[in-house]
Structure formats: C-alpha cells, structure tokens
Scaffold this motif. Sequence first.
Motif, PDB file in Angstrom:
ATOM      1  N   THR A   1      68.165  26.233  27.231  1.00  0.00           N
ATOM      2  CA  THR A   1      66.810  26.804  27.246  1.00  0.00           C
ATOM      3  C   THR A   1      66.757  28.084  26.419  1.00  0.00           C
ATOM      4  OG1 THR A   1      66.683  25.960  29.502  1.00  0.00           O
ATOM      5  CG2 THR A   1      64.913  27.429  28.795  1.00  0.00           C
TER       6      THR A   1
ATOM      7  N   TYR B   1      79.621  16.619  42.785  1.00  0.00           N
ATOM      8  CA  TYR B   1      79.924  17.984  42.322  1.00  0.00           C
ATOM      9  C   TYR B   1      81.391  18.310  42.607  1.00  0.00           C
ATOM     10  CZ  TYR B   1      79.511  23.108  41.961  1.00  0.00           C
ATOM     11  OH  TYR B   1      79.680  24.435  41.624  1.00  0.00           O
TER      12      TYR B   1
ATOM     13  N   THR C   1      72.898  32.361  43.272  1.00  0.00           N
ATOM     14  CA  THR C   1      72.225  31.990  42.014  1.00  0.00           C
ATOM     15  C   THR C   1      71.249  30.858  42.343  1.00  0.00           C
ATOM     16  OG1 THR C   1      73.730  30.199  41.388  1.00  0.00           O
ATOM     17  CG2 THR C   1      74.358  32.425  40.709  1.00  0.00           C
TER      18      THR C   1
END
Length: 240
Positions: A42, A159, A194
């Motif tokens: 991004t 994960y 986060t």
Amino acid sequence: MNTGKPLQGQVAVITGAGRGIGAAIARKLSTLGATSVLCGRTQSTLDAAAQEILRAGGKVEVIPCDVTVLHQLEYVAARVNSTFQRLDILVNNAGVGRFREPLHNLLPEDWELILNTNLRGVYYAIRAFAPMMIQAQSGHIVNISSLAGKNPLPNGAAYAASKWGLNGLSYSVAEELRGHNIRVSLICPGSVETELGPHAGKDPNKMLQPDDVSHVVAMLVTQAPQSFASEVLIRPTQKP
Ligand SMILES: NC(=O)c1ccc[n+]([C@@H]2O[C@H](COP(=O)([O-])OP(=O)(O)OC[C@H]3O[C@@H](n4cnc5c(N)ncnc54)[C@H](OP(=O)(O)O)[C@@H]3O)[C@@H](O)[C@H]2O)c1
C-alpha cells in the motif's frame, strides 16, 4: 560524514514496513543511521511511514511490492542494487494471519494467502536479495516469526504452520549462508499490539509493543560481526 551512528552508510530493506512492527523497525534502523527501504503493498501507508522517518532526520526510500510475487521482489533488489550498490540488512517482516476458525473450516484461498505471504514470501525475498549479500560476503537477514511458530495456536493453524515453517527455513538458511559471512536471525515475539490478531480479551497495556521488537532487531544488527544471535523469543513481562 561520520555521525557516529552504528549503521551509518548501511542499507536495510524492510518488508511490511507501512505499519505495525515493520514501520517500527524501519524507524529504528533509520535512527541508527541506515537508509531504510520500505516495502509493502500500500503506497499510502508506506509514504506516511517514510514521512515520519524523514521528519526525524532519517534516510528512507519507498519501493512498493507484494512479497508473494517474485518478480516484484526482484525489481526491488535491482532498484536497491542500482541506487545503493549494497544491501546490509534484510528484515522479512511482512505477514498476514487469520484466527477465526479451526483448520477444517478455513477456506483454501485463506490458506494460500497465509502460506504464500509468511513462508513463500520469505523464500522469494531471500532468492531476490541473497545474491547481493553473497557477492559482498556480508549481510544480516532477520526473519520475523512468532511464538506461534513454537507453540500450538487453535483457530490459527495455517498461521502457526507458516511460522513453524519459517523457523525451519531460517535455521537452514542460516547454515547455508554463514560460510558467506551472512548472519540469519529469527525473532519470535508473543502478541504485539498491532492490527494483526488474535488479541481479543488481551490487555493492550500489557501486550508487547512494536518497539519491543524493533529494539531486538537493533540489538541483533549492531552485534559485533564475529557472532550472531540466531534466535530471540520475546515475551511481555506481565501476561496480557
Ligand atoms: N502482532 C502480533 O501479535 C505479532 C506477533 C508475532 C509476530 N508477528 C509478526 O510480525 C510481522 C508484522 O506483523 P504486524 O503485527 O506488524 O502486522 P500488521 O500491522 O498487520 O502489518 C503487516 C504488514 O505486512 C504488510 N503485508 C502484508 N501482506 C503483504 C504482502 N503480500 N507483501 C508485502 N507486504 C505485505 C502489510 O502492508 P500491506 O497490507 O500494505 O501490504 C503491513 O505493513 C508479521 O510477520 C507477523 O506475523 C506479529
């Protein structure tokens, strides 16, 4: 100009540097004198992270890239080579996770995204950047794993698998590259505050902060060249 900063003149590539842990690592390495090359998908978040580094007087370059696409990483490596003619530090930090369901309910496309980002992306980055370090016969690769790469993680099996895999990759690549004077270190943090989950029910005041991880990266890459810490586990002092 010698400013007395330990990483003065060095170049560091940080993947996933637009926010969270990666942005903190980029800020820290710039503070120590390195030029931080910020990578991520991004542009706007990369630009914002770069502005923060510039405001603090640091050196920074933004090169957007998706770590799941090999030719994009090869482009970044070519840009770094032509601009700086060196790469001292590669921090493989970009990562994604999904922590909502047991593995048998996880969609195959989510499995693909997690494994392709967290594991294949690190392979691609090493494939793209290691030749520069081998040519220079120096460098430090820091892979950001997780305590989920050491422990079971219910509802986060893909994960956890990606991070267990990353650990095996890192130990092996460390042996492959040490003969070239390249150090490979692995960092396994516990829960960090986060945008990445799963943090439901955890006390954010007790959780690790991105700067707890960036501090460890700084310790690793400023260690005298004859040795390296191959693995660091980071835990919050109080359980969150
Ligand atoms: N937060 C925790 O509790 C925790 C604990 C242990 C380990 N970690 C690890 O720490 C690393 C950073 O996580 P974080 O907590 O800072 O998460 P975050 O805030 O979600 O940041 C993840 C970063 O990775 C980038 N990214 C994701 N997919 C990418 C791709 N395909 N190519 C390039 N960049 C990509 C994102 O930017 P774009 O979306 O713009 O690309 C973002 O900058 C991850 O490897 C994570 O597994 C996190």
